[in-house]
Design an enzyme around this catalytic site. Structure first.
Site, PDB file in Angstrom:
ATOM      1  N   GLY A 158      -2.071  -0.630  -8.069  1.00 17.36           N
ATOM      2  CA  GLY A 158      -1.390  -2.138  -8.203  1.00 17.36           C
ATOM      3  C   GLY A 158      -1.077  -2.498  -9.542  1.00 17.36           C
ATOM      4  O   GLY A 158      -0.032  -3.077 -10.084  1.00 17.36           O
ATOM      5  N   ASP A 159      -1.861  -2.112 -10.646  1.00 17.28           N
ATOM      6  CA  ASP A 159      -1.706  -2.671 -12.163  1.00 17.28           C
ATOM      7  C   ASP A 159      -0.856  -1.749 -12.838  1.00 17.28           C
ATOM      8  O   ASP A 159       0.056  -2.145 -13.394  1.00 17.28           O
ATOM      9  CB  ASP A 159      -3.224  -2.414 -12.784  1.00 17.28           C
ATOM     10  CG  ASP A 159      -4.270  -2.842 -12.172  1.00 17.28           C
ATOM     11  OD1 ASP A 159      -4.231  -4.108 -11.629  1.00 17.28           O
ATOM     12  OD2 ASP A 159      -5.468  -2.570 -12.335  1.00 17.28           O
ATOM     13  N   GLY A 215       0.876  -1.223   0.052  1.00 16.23           N
ATOM     14  CA  GLY A 215       0.055  -0.076  -0.006  1.00 16.23           C
ATOM     15  C   GLY A 215       0.860   1.190   0.059  1.00 16.23           C
ATOM     16  O   GLY A 215       1.651   1.320  -0.867  1.00 16.23           O
TER      17      GLY A 215
END
Length: 308
Positions: free
Chosen positions: A247-248, A218
């Site tokens: 995250g992608d 995170g």
């Protein structure tokens, strides 16, 4: 060419409201529709970085048609396989007052055995021209939980580096097929291994078959366990905004740097900077380019020699 596989593509719908109040009625201030699904987001970021990106997976029904229509003008090649069912929608509600985002994800279409066989044929053909492949996201109904393990094995047989970004049982099965890299977040690692301590959990994931593990922590950045060493990478400061797709973007950073032959510290710095710059952008699959350039110079990457 970098290939991304999104078996459960989506039409991403984002609503912006002044403030999200449970049980209340809301006036929507803005609506945006974009082609979505984790691998589609990855491909869009790869294309923005200057890489040739191809997306495959499933698309069907009116929602699938809308997804492909929105994908057409983008610098991403559409190699999606048609299905009889209707592509899902994901709905994100952005609270302008707090900056928080609430996400609603539909399950996806039922996929038949024949449609899965068509996807495998398309995948094999695309692997022939791929420098790397990313397998991303959830599985739609009808697809067996070992599907990603099957795709990992086919990529390895073709000599193509493969990154796996999924969760639950598909991740567990996929690890056994020995992907080159997995990129779970802390919660996905904990669910997989039973450990909430990221380093211990990442070690467990490597023992299960992954050549390298990059765990997303995170706002605290990334933890990477690789054959070349262990690193921690962190942004210079926490950023606020819409975390959808962060995250992608990290996956796109890792894959693009891999095919460019960059060392691990540079791969991680790019992934962290892209992830943070995506939080500052209005929607998944996009990133704030000025923020990315500025953040890239200030990402901290430190080797964890004690973890060796």
């Amino acid at each position: 060419m970098i290939l991304t596989v999104t078996l459960n593509t989506a039409l991403d719908v984002t609503y912006t409201v002044d403030a999200l109040v449970p049980h209340g009625s809301h006036r929507v201030r803005g609506v945006a529709e974009r082609p979505g699904g984790k691998g589609v987001n990855v491909a869009r970021v790869l294309a923005a970085l200057g890489h040739e990106a191809v997306v495959t997976g499933f698309a069907g029904g009116p929602t699938g048609e809308a997804l492909r229509r929105l994908l057409a003008p983008l610098p991403v090649r559409d190699a999606l396989v048609p299905v009889e069912g209707t592509t899902r929608r994901t709905v994100a509600v952005v609270d302008s007052a707090s900056g928080d985002t609430t996400q609603f994800n539909e399950p996806g279409p039922q996929v038949s055995a024949g449609e899965w066989a068509a996807l495998l044929n398309a995948y094999e053909e695309l692997l022939a021209g791929a420098e790397a492949v990313a397998l991303c996201g959830s599985l739609p109904p009808g697809i067996h939980v070992g599907a990603y393990a099957d795709l990992v094995r086919r990529a390895r047989a073709a000599g193509v580096p493969v990154l796996l970004d999924t969760s639950g049982e598909p991740l567990r099965r996929g690890l056994a097929a020995r992907p080159d890299l997995v990129k779970p977040n802390a919660d996905e690692l904990a669910a997989l291994t039973g450990s909430r301590e990221p380093l211990r959990a990442a070690r467990d994931a490597r023992r299960r078959g992954a050549r390298a593990v990059v765990a997303s922590l995170g706002p605290h950045g990334l933890l990477a366990l690789t054959p070349e060493g262990t690193w921690r990478a962190a942004p210079p400061q926490a950023v606020r905004g819409n975390p959808t797709g962060a995250g992608d973007s990290a996956v796109a950073g890792l894959l693009s740097a891999l095919v460019e032959g960059l060392p691990w510290p540079d791969r991680l710095a790019r992934a962290v900077a892209l992830s943070a710059a995506t939080v500052l952008a209005p929607a998944a699959g996009e990133f704030d380019r000025a923020a990315y350039r500025e953040l890239l110079e200030r990402v901290t990457v430190a080797e964890d020699t004690a973890a060796a």
